[in-house]
Scaffold this motif. Structure first.
Motif, PDB file in Angstrom:
ATOM      1  N   PRO A  91       0.817  -1.214   0.000  1.00  0.00           N
ATOM      2  CA  PRO A  91       0.000   0.000   0.000  1.00  0.00           C
ATOM      3  C   PRO A  91       0.862   1.282   0.000  1.00  0.00           C
ATOM      4  CG  PRO A  91      -0.786  -1.555   1.653  1.00  0.00           C
ATOM      5  CD  PRO A  91       0.555  -2.049   1.201  1.00  0.00           C
ATOM      6  N   SER A  92       0.225   2.352  -0.435  1.00  0.00           N
ATOM      7  CA  SER A  92       0.946   3.596  -0.671  1.00  0.00           C
ATOM      8  C   SER A  92       0.700   4.648   0.408  1.00  0.00           C
ATOM      9  CB  SER A  92       0.509   4.183  -2.018  1.00  0.00           C
ATOM     10  OG  SER A  92       0.832   5.554  -2.112  1.00  0.00           O
ATOM     11  N   ASN A  93       1.742   5.385   0.698  1.00  0.00           N
ATOM     12  CA  ASN A  93       1.637   6.676   1.372  1.00  0.00           C
ATOM     13  C   ASN A  93       2.057   7.690   0.310  1.00  0.00           C
ATOM     14  OD1 ASN A  93       1.875   8.977   2.940  1.00  0.00           O
ATOM     15  ND2 ASN A  93       3.526   8.197   4.230  1.00  0.00           N
ATOM     16  N   PRO A  94       1.191   8.611  -0.133  1.00  0.00           N
ATOM     17  CA  PRO A  94       0.086   9.187   0.634  1.00  0.00           C
ATOM     18  C   PRO A  94      -1.325   8.713   0.273  1.00  0.00           C
ATOM     19  CG  PRO A  94       0.620  10.635  -1.181  1.00  0.00           C
ATOM     20  CD  PRO A  94       1.561   9.456  -1.283  1.00  0.00           C
ATOM     21  N   THR A  95      -1.489   7.845  -0.705  1.00  0.00           N
ATOM     22  CA  THR A  95      -2.832   7.628  -1.257  1.00  0.00           C
ATOM     23  C   THR A  95      -3.596   6.457  -0.660  1.00  0.00           C
ATOM     24  OG1 THR A  95      -2.069   6.154  -3.022  1.00  0.00           O
ATOM     25  CG2 THR A  95      -2.024   8.537  -3.472  1.00  0.00           C
ATOM     26  N   GLY A  96      -2.891   5.496  -0.072  1.00  0.00           N
ATOM     27  CA  GLY A  96      -3.556   4.285   0.393  1.00  0.00           C
ATOM     28  C   GLY A  96      -3.862   3.309  -0.722  1.00  0.00           C
ATOM     29  N   ALA A  97      -3.339   3.544  -1.912  1.00  0.00           N
ATOM     30  CA  ALA A  97      -3.600   2.668  -3.058  1.00  0.00           C
ATOM     31  C   ALA A  97      -2.935   1.311  -2.862  1.00  0.00           C
ATOM     32  CB  ALA A  97      -3.084   3.315  -4.343  1.00  0.00           C
ATOM     33  N   VAL A  98      -3.652   0.252  -3.283  1.00  0.00           N
ATOM     34  CA  VAL A  98      -3.120  -1.108  -3.222  1.00  0.00           C
ATOM     35  C   VAL A  98      -3.261  -1.730  -4.610  1.00  0.00           C
ATOM     36  CG1 VAL A  98      -3.355  -3.399  -2.178  1.00  0.00           C
ATOM     37  CG2 VAL A  98      -3.780  -1.349  -0.796  1.00  0.00           C
ATOM     38  N   TYR A  99      -2.176  -2.292  -5.134  1.00  0.00           N
ATOM     39  CA  TYR A  99      -2.219  -2.949  -6.443  1.00  0.00           C
ATOM     40  C   TYR A  99      -2.762  -4.363  -6.298  1.00  0.00           C
ATOM     41  CZ  TYR A  99       0.565   0.764  -8.582  1.00  0.00           C
ATOM     42  OH  TYR A  99       0.989   1.979  -9.066  1.00  0.00           O
ATOM     43  N   SER A 100      -3.577  -4.780  -7.258  1.00  0.00           N
ATOM     44  CA  SER A 100      -4.042  -6.163  -7.273  1.00  0.00           C
ATOM     45  C   SER A 100      -2.858  -7.077  -7.571  1.00  0.00           C
ATOM     46  CB  SER A 100      -5.108  -6.358  -8.346  1.00  0.00           C
ATOM     47  OG  SER A 100      -4.539  -6.229  -9.642  1.00  0.00           O
ATOM     48  N   GLU A 101      -3.005  -8.359  -7.273  1.00  0.00           N
ATOM     49  CA  GLU A 101      -1.918  -9.304  -7.544  1.00  0.00           C
ATOM     50  C   GLU A 101      -1.601  -9.347  -9.034  1.00  0.00           C
ATOM     51  OE1 GLU A 101      -0.922 -14.078  -7.128  1.00  0.00           O
ATOM     52  OE2 GLU A 101      -2.229 -13.121  -5.649  1.00  0.00           O
ATOM     53  N   ALA A 102      -2.641  -9.291  -9.864  1.00  0.00           N
ATOM     54  CA  ALA A 102      -2.426  -9.338 -11.310  1.00  0.00           C
ATOM     55  C   ALA A 102      -1.641  -8.126 -11.796  1.00  0.00           C
ATOM     56  CB  ALA A 102      -3.765  -9.422 -12.038  1.00  0.00           C
ATOM     57  N   ASP A 103      -1.997  -6.949 -11.311  1.00  0.00           N
ATOM     58  CA  ASP A 103      -1.292  -5.736 -11.731  1.00  0.00           C
ATOM     59  C   ASP A 103       0.137  -5.714 -11.204  1.00  0.00           C
ATOM     60  OD1 ASP A 103      -3.500  -4.865 -13.093  1.00  0.00           O
ATOM     61  OD2 ASP A 103      -4.168  -3.459 -11.552  1.00  0.00           O
ATOM     62  N   ASP A 127     -18.863  19.664  -1.382  1.00  0.00           N
ATOM     63  CA  ASP A 127     -18.941  20.041  -2.791  1.00  0.00           C
ATOM     64  C   ASP A 127     -17.556  20.454  -3.287  1.00  0.00           C
ATOM     65  OD1 ASP A 127     -20.044  20.757  -5.286  1.00  0.00           O
ATOM     66  OD2 ASP A 127     -20.194  22.852  -4.656  1.00  0.00           O
ATOM     67  N   GLY A 128     -17.084  19.825  -4.361  1.00  0.00           N
ATOM     68  CA  GLY A 128     -15.785  20.154  -4.923  1.00  0.00           C
ATOM     69  C   GLY A 128     -14.669  19.234  -4.481  1.00  0.00           C
ATOM     70  N   VAL A 129     -14.967  18.268  -3.609  1.00  0.00           N
ATOM     71  CA  VAL A 129     -13.968  17.314  -3.140  1.00  0.00           C
ATOM     72  C   VAL A 129     -14.303  15.930  -3.692  1.00  0.00           C
ATOM     73  CG1 VAL A 129     -12.996  16.125  -1.127  1.00  0.00           C
ATOM     74  CG2 VAL A 129     -13.450  18.595  -1.038  1.00  0.00           C
ATOM     75  N   VAL A 130     -13.303  15.258  -4.250  1.00  0.00           N
ATOM     76  CA  VAL A 130     -13.457  13.888  -4.751  1.00  0.00           C
ATOM     77  C   VAL A 130     -12.448  13.014  -4.009  1.00  0.00           C
ATOM     78  CG1 VAL A 130     -13.340  12.350  -6.737  1.00  0.00           C
ATOM     79  CG2 VAL A 130     -14.186  14.697  -7.016  1.00  0.00           C
ATOM     80  N   CYS A 131     -12.948  12.080  -3.208  1.00  0.00           N
ATOM     81  CA  CYS A 131     -12.057  11.265  -2.382  1.00  0.00           C
ATOM     82  C   CYS A 131     -12.246   9.779  -2.687  1.00  0.00           C
ATOM     83  CB  CYS A 131     -12.312  11.529  -0.898  1.00  0.00           C
ATOM     84  SG  CYS A 131     -11.164  10.641   0.177  1.00  0.00           S
ATOM     85  N   PRO A 132     -11.338   9.163  -3.442  1.00  0.00           N
ATOM     86  CA  PRO A 132     -11.403   7.720  -3.653  1.00  0.00           C
ATOM     87  C   PRO A 132     -11.229   6.981  -2.328  1.00  0.00           C
ATOM     88  CG  PRO A 132      -9.866   8.763  -5.179  1.00  0.00           C
ATOM     89  CD  PRO A 132     -10.209   9.781  -4.149  1.00  0.00           C
ATOM     90  N   THR A 133     -11.761   5.779  -2.246  1.00  0.00           N
ATOM     91  CA  THR A 133     -11.626   4.980  -1.031  1.00  0.00           C
ATOM     92  C   THR A 133     -10.288   4.263  -1.044  1.00  0.00           C
ATOM     93  OG1 THR A 133     -14.021   4.637  -0.900  1.00  0.00           O
ATOM     94  CG2 THR A 133     -12.622   3.127   0.357  1.00  0.00           C
ATOM     95  N   PRO A 134      -9.406   4.562  -0.085  1.00  0.00           N
ATOM     96  CA  PRO A 134      -8.109   3.879  -0.041  1.00  0.00           C
ATOM     97  C   PRO A 134      -8.282   2.434   0.404  1.00  0.00           C
ATOM     98  CG  PRO A 134      -8.384   5.241   1.908  1.00  0.00           C
ATOM     99  CD  PRO A 134      -9.562   5.518   1.030  1.00  0.00           C
ATOM    100  N   GLU A 135      -7.414   1.566  -0.071  1.00  0.00           N
ATOM    101  CA  GLU A 135      -7.492   0.151   0.282  1.00  0.00           C
ATOM    102  C   GLU A 135      -6.415  -0.278   1.271  1.00  0.00           C
ATOM    103  OE1 GLU A 135      -9.479  -2.071  -3.484  1.00  0.00           O
ATOM    104  OE2 GLU A 135      -7.390  -1.450  -3.760  1.00  0.00           O
ATOM    105  N   GLY A 136      -5.500   0.642   1.599  1.00  0.00           N
ATOM    106  CA  GLY A 136      -4.438   0.300   2.523  1.00  0.00           C
ATOM    107  C   GLY A 136      -3.881   1.528   3.218  1.00  0.00           C
ATOM    108  N   ALA A 137      -2.895   1.300   4.091  1.00  0.00           N
ATOM    109  CA  ALA A 137      -2.256   2.339   4.900  1.00  0.00           C
ATOM    110  C   ALA A 137      -3.293   3.033   5.784  1.00  0.00           C
ATOM    111  CB  ALA A 137      -1.492   3.328   4.021  1.00  0.00           C
TER     112      ALA A 137
END
Length: 281
Positions: free
Chosen positions: A55-67, A194-204
């Motif tokens: 998982p990533s700092n700062p985004t919390g992104a997690v790559y799938s096993e395939a990716d 209004d004006g904020v877009v927040c993806p759901t982080p999968e980690g961190a």
């Protein structure tokens, strides 16, 4: 090659080592994950190493096993080294799963260095204990360099870290459950603005909302044009500290941590909601 958003130290560490950081930018539309195609577009004959963080700092992104496997095999195909930061390996949520590149792409092991430590999983940030796993010659060279830079980790910190990594993960599971609850709360509350877009982080334990739509709007007599200016306004007017995306290589975003108590989290985001609700064109 450094996927962005990145932790602010990465490019500077590369420069200190005499390298040239080449940024590959991902945004909220891909969950802040870069593709093999993007990496290939950035690769040149001078490319030596690709940084992989999940998982990533700062985004919390997690790559799938395939990716992750696709990126690993791309690195093998082109003879690249991979430096992978696994510090948040145990902090993943929902259906997301942590994947270690050298485990799923064994051919990469001779050209892969894994960085990890006790700071995040075991909430031992101040103990300053970490480690690397990699080819013996690389580890030996890193040990030689480190011995002249910071001497050694104190004995008491080593014993504490050993107790952490050799014990069970029950406490970590409890902590992860609390983080998961706070993760859902902060994402919901930020997306109500209004004006904020927040993806759901999968980690961190960070969220990385886009605030690009708020830039240029008037808020309490000021018109922040950058996320640095917006972060300063939030600090001055709402007394909440956030980190602007400029620190992580992607202006127009803010990083917030949800590694704090539930009540404090709700209080802080509520203040931001109240302030940003006043934004006008």
């Amino acid at each position: 090659i450094v996927p962005a958003p990145y932790w602010t130290t990465y490019p500077e560490s590369i420069r200190l080592a005499g390298g040239v950081p080449v940024e590959v930018v991902a945004d909220e539309t891909t969950g802040y994950r870069v593709s093999v195609e993007q990496l290939e577009a950035a690769r040149t004959e001078k490319t030596k190493v690709v940084l992989f963080v999940s998982p990533s700092n700062p985004t919390g992104a997690v790559y799938s096993e395939a990716d992750a496997e696709a990126i690993g095999r791309w690195a093998v195909e082109h003879g690249l080294w991979v430096l992978t930061d696994e510090i948040y390996e145990h902090l993943v949520y929902g259906d997301a799963k942590f994947t270690s590149l050298p485990a799923i792409v064994p051919e990469l092991r001779d050209k892969c260095v894994v960085v990890n430590g006790v700071a995040k999983t075991y909430a031992m940030t101040g103990w300053r204990v970490g480690w690397i796993v990699g080819p013996k010659d690389v580890v030996k060279a890193a040990t030689n360099l480190q011995s002249h830079a910071t001497s050694n980790v104190s004995n008491v910190a080593q014993v504490a870290a050993l107790a952490a990594v050799s014990g069970n993960l029950d406490a970590v599971a409890e902590m992860r459950t609390a983080f998961d609850r706070r993760r859902q709360t902060i994402v919901r509350m930020l997306n109500e603005i209004d004006g904020v877009v927040c993806p759901t982080p999968e980690g961190a334990f960070y969220v990385y909302p886009s605030v690009k739509e708020l830039l240029g709007r008037e808020i309490r007599g000021k018109r922040p044009r950058t996320s640095v200016e917006l972060a300063a306004l939030i600090l001055d007017e709402a007394e909440v500290a956030v980190v602007p995306g400029e620190a992580f290589g992607t202006p127009g975003y803010l990083r917030l941590s949800y590694a704090l108590g539930d009540e404090d989290l709700v209080e802080g985001v509520s203040r931001i909601q109240k302030l940003l609700a006043e934004a006008t064109a």
